[in-house]
Design a protein around this motif. Structure first.
Motif, short mmCIF file in Angstrom:
data_model
loop_
_atom_site.label_atom_id
_atom_site.label_comp_id
_atom_site.label_asym_id
_atom_site.label_seq_id
_atom_site.Cartn_x
_atom_site.Cartn_y
_atom_site.Cartn_z
N ASP A 2 0.83 -1.19 0.00
CA ASP A 2 0.00 0.00 0.00
C ASP A 2 0.87 1.25 0.00
O ASP A 2 1.99 1.23 0.52
CB ASP A 2 -0.90 0.04 1.24
CG ASP A 2 -2.09 -0.90 1.13
OD1 ASP A 2 -2.13 -1.73 0.20
OD2 ASP A 2 -2.99 -0.81 1.98
N ARG A 303 -3.53 0.73 -3.29
CA ARG A 303 -3.08 -0.66 -3.09
C ARG A 303 -2.69 -1.27 -4.43
O ARG A 303 -3.44 -1.21 -5.41
CB ARG A 303 -4.19 -1.49 -2.44
CG ARG A 303 -3.84 -2.97 -2.24
CD ARG A 303 -4.80 -3.60 -1.25
NE ARG A 303 -4.67 -2.95 0.05
CZ ARG A 303 -5.66 -2.89 0.96
NH1 ARG A 303 -6.83 -3.41 0.69
NH2 ARG A 303 -5.45 -2.28 2.12
N LYS A 305 -1.99 -4.75 -6.08
CA LYS A 305 -2.21 -6.19 -5.86
C LYS A 305 -2.35 -6.86 -7.22
O LYS A 305 -3.17 -6.46 -8.04
CB LYS A 305 -3.48 -6.42 -5.02
CG LYS A 305 -3.68 -7.86 -4.61
CD LYS A 305 -4.85 -8.01 -3.64
CE LYS A 305 -5.01 -9.45 -3.18
NZ LYS A 305 -6.14 -9.59 -2.23
#
Length: 315
Positions: A2, A303, A305
């Motif tokens: 993050d 974030r 991911k």
């Protein structure tokens, strides 16, 4: 991984934006938080965030202008009162150590933990089990560095059924195989990690560039990064002034992102002359050059991911 922005303004704080600071939250990777720049009142901004000062173990300073470092003495001092007794590694340009030493000497400040100051030059400045960090000088009115953070390759996925078929019992041996280690069973049989895991996966690449005009060094630092964080102090209407004072326009930042083939661009260090109502046009100007562009506000959290970037916390 993050990224939380604590300050996204330029020069001095405004009602909308504090001075420069952002935190790379690596809780899932190595249980650490890394701070990039520490402008005035960064510790106040932390009060409005879930980030704990004691978790910040590494600090990277891009350059020695006040809006990037004037919060550092106070933050380092307060960290000790907030349970932070682990050592801190501080990286930045030459002169940073001397400035801090004089500040603490003149104010009678004592840090009860070890502060390791590393004055950087171009090249590899940090390597851990999980990461490599590189610094490179960019183009500003004083010495200024960008940072490239490369996560090392990640283990592949464990094919647990295949491992069990080869006689591996549930427990620590499975974890060793997942981590890439070969294991020997009680009967002497060898089980090889490559036979029971998928291929290793590349880690992420993050580039953080503070104050700079457009330059080739920025493009080199950002090559194929998953995320590029780049200053964008002005719009093209102020391009001449931006260049004169060693800053970038949002188009400059977008051009770097495009030429470096990055996946995502987040711009910050926005001049206080731009009001919130102007941010749609500000964004559009950069997005016309590089579409995957976000404009950061204070307390926004992004974030990364599986290669995709999303905003998980807005102002």
């Amino acid at each position: 991984m993050d990224i939380e922005f604590l300050g996204t303004g330029a020069g001095m704080p405004s009602k909308q934006r504090n001075t420069s600071a952002l935190v790379l939250d690596l809780t899932d990777e190595n249980r650490e938080n890394w701070l990039f720049d520490c402008g005035e009142a960064t510790q106040h901004q932390l009060l409005h965030s879930a980030i704990k000062p004691k978790k910040i173990t590494k600090i990277f300073i891009t350059h020695l202008h006040g809006d990037h470092i004037f919060g550092l003495p106070g933050f380092l001092s307060s960290r000790a009162f907030l349970g932070g007794d682990e050592p801190v590694d501080l990286y930045g340009p030459a002169g940073l150590k001397e400035w801090l030493q004089h500040t603490y000497q003149l104010t009678g400040t004592y840090l009860p933990y070890k502060l390791n100051v590393h004055e950087v030059t171009d090249g590899l400045i940090l390597e851990t089990d999980e990461f490599k960090v590189y610094a490179k000088e960019v183009k500003h009115v004083i010495k200024s560095y960008g940072y490239r953070i490369e996560q090392k390759e990640l283990p592949g996925t464990l094919l647990i059924d295949k491992a069990i078929e080869q006689g591996v019992p549930k427990g620590p041996l499975l974890q060793k195989l997942k981590a890439g280690q070969d294991v020997e069973l009680d009967n002497g049989q060898m089980v090889y990690s490559k036979d029971v895991t998928t291929e290793r996966k590349p880690g992420f690449v993050l580039t953080v560039i503070g104050d700079t005009s457009y330059c080739e060094a920025s493009v080199e630092l950002a090559q194929h990064a998953d995320v590029l964080i780049h200053e964008a102090t002005f719009t093209q209407a102020y391009a001449e002034g931006a260049k004169e004072f060693g800053h970038s326009t949002v188009v400059d930042a977008a051009t770097v992102a495009k030429e470096a083939c990055v996946k995502h661009l987040i711009v910050n260090h926005i001049s206080s002359r731009f009001m919130p109502s102007e941010m749609v046009d500000f964004h559009a100007e950069g997005a016309a050059v590089f579409a995957a562009l976000s404009v950061a506000d204070d307390f926004m959290r992004f974030r990364l991911k599986n290669g995709e970037l999303s905003c998980v916390k807005k102002q």
